[in-house]
Each structure stands twice: as structure tokens, then as C-alpha cells.
Design a protein around this motif. Structure first.
Motif, PDB file in Angstrom:
ATOM      1  N   SER A  10       0.623  -1.112   0.041  1.00  0.00           N
ATOM      2  CA  SER A  10       0.020   0.154  -0.057  1.00  0.00           C
ATOM      3  C   SER A  10       0.754   1.220   0.019  1.00  0.00           C
ATOM      4  O   SER A  10       0.364   2.513  -0.139  1.00  0.00           O
ATOM      5  N   THR A  11       2.176   1.159   0.310  1.00  0.00           N
ATOM      6  CA  THR A  11       3.140   2.256   0.196  1.00  0.00           C
ATOM      7  C   THR A  11       3.362   2.774  -1.358  1.00  0.00           C
ATOM      8  O   THR A  11       3.940   3.680  -1.287  1.00  0.00           O
ATOM      9  N   THR A  58      -1.391 -10.212  -0.375  1.00  0.00           N
ATOM     10  CA  THR A  58      -0.933  -9.543  -1.862  1.00  0.00           C
ATOM     11  C   THR A  58       0.258 -10.100  -2.051  1.00  0.00           C
ATOM     12  O   THR A  58       1.097  -9.533  -2.862  1.00  0.00           O
ATOM     13  N   GLY A  59       1.110 -10.774  -1.319  1.00  0.00           N
ATOM     14  CA  GLY A  59       2.532 -11.198  -1.359  1.00  0.00           C
ATOM     15  C   GLY A  59       2.514 -12.749  -1.519  1.00  0.00           C
ATOM     16  O   GLY A  59       1.663 -13.327  -2.193  1.00  0.00           O
ATOM     17  N   GLY A 115      -9.377  -0.796   0.696  1.00  0.00           N
ATOM     18  CA  GLY A 115      -9.445  -0.315   1.733  1.00  0.00           C
ATOM     19  C   GLY A 115      -9.657  -1.387   3.178  1.00  0.00           C
ATOM     20  O   GLY A 115      -9.287  -1.156   4.391  1.00  0.00           O
ATOM     21  N   ALA A 116      -9.854  -2.575   2.762  1.00  0.00           N
ATOM     22  CA  ALA A 116     -10.053  -3.715   3.596  1.00  0.00           C
ATOM     23  C   ALA A 116      -8.465  -3.982   4.418  1.00  0.00           C
ATOM     24  O   ALA A 116      -7.620  -3.821   3.276  1.00  0.00           O
ATOM     25  N   ALA A 117      -8.487  -4.450   5.355  1.00  0.00           N
ATOM     26  CA  ALA A 117      -7.178  -5.109   5.869  1.00  0.00           C
ATOM     27  C   ALA A 117      -6.928  -6.467   5.094  1.00  0.00           C
ATOM     28  O   ALA A 117      -7.663  -7.171   4.777  1.00  0.00           O
ATOM     29  N   GLY A 118      -5.513  -6.457   4.860  1.00  0.00           N
ATOM     30  CA  GLY A 118      -4.757  -7.556   4.335  1.00  0.00           C
ATOM     31  C   GLY A 118      -3.583  -8.067   4.845  1.00  0.00           C
ATOM     32  O   GLY A 118      -3.193  -7.558   5.786  1.00  0.00           O
TER      33      GLY A 118
END
Length: 131
Positions: A10-11, A58-59, A115-118
Motif C-alpha cells: 500500500s506504500t 497480496t504477497g 481499504g480492507a485489511a490484508g
């Protein structure tokens, strides 16, 4: 040497792990540092005896085998987290590290594009203990 490839989080950057010390049995700790993290986020360093490549969040999960999870660490405002991996009194014991190869990675909470936590991950680092 690096293992796996970190994906952008997200960065807008990938999280990258680095070791800043020796892995000899004379060393008592191996300082690990990750950069490119979301500011003030939580995560944990994970050390494993084998490499892996499996999707997580996401990784990618880059460590497997005998796993050692470390304490939860909070990243600082610039998006860095550090931890001194105990090479003597911790999970490794005084001689378990010598001649063996290990893999370290940082797994952290991240925000998804919705916007959800992941879950996000850094790349991984391979290190071998030396006498």
C-alpha cells in the motif's frame, strides 16, 4: 542473497529485508531490518529452514520447513522495522546455526486497494551460519 520477489504494498513500494551483521557462532544476534512498510503497522519476522513460494495475501510466503515466528514488531513512521534474531539462546541453540541455511521474511498487516485489511510480505533473505 535474496529469495522471492516482494510485491508492491500500500506504500507503492515493495518491502525489502536486509541483514546487517555476521552469522558466525561468535555473533550472538543477527540484526534484521525491513524497509518499504506501511507506517506504524504491525508484522512479524518469520525464519524457516527451507525456501517456499506460495501466495499469501497480496504477497508470497517465501519461507517453509521448520518455522520460527518472532515477536510482533511495529514499523516506525518512515516504514522500517527491525529485530535482532537471537543466534545463541533462542530457537537455534549454540550450534544449530553452524553449517545450516535459513530463510527470513517479514509478514505484515497491509491495506488492500479496497481499504480492507490484508496481508503483505517482504522479499526473503537466505543466510548460512559459519563457524
Amino acid at each position: 542473497p535474496r529469495e522471492c520477489v516482494a510485491t508492491v504494498n500500500s506504500t507503492g513500494l515493495p518491502a525489502r529485508i536486509a541483514a546487517t551483521g555476521p552469522t558466525s557462532r561468535l555473533a550472538t544476534a543477527l540484526p534484521l531490518e525491513v524497509s518499504g512498510l506501511p507506517a506504524l503497522g504491525v508484522g512479524a519476522f518469520v525464519v524457516g529452514s527451507e525456501p517456499a513460494l506460495a501466495r499469501i495475501g497480496t504477497g508470497a510466503r517465501c519461507v517453509a520447513g521448520t518455522l520460527f515466528g518472532q515477536s510482533v514488531v511495529t514499523s516506525d513512521a518512515p516504514g522500517r522495522a527491525s529485530f535482532a534474531l537471537d543466534l545463541v539462546g533462542g530457537d537455534f541453540g549454540p550450534s544449530a546455526l553452524v553449517g545450516t541455511t535459513w530463510y527470513a521474511q517479514y509478514v505484515f498487516r497491509d491495506r488492500l486497494p479496497t481499504g480492507a485489511a490484508g496481508v503483505g510480505t517482504s522479499d526473503a533473505l537466505r543466510f548460512t551460519g559459519h563457524p
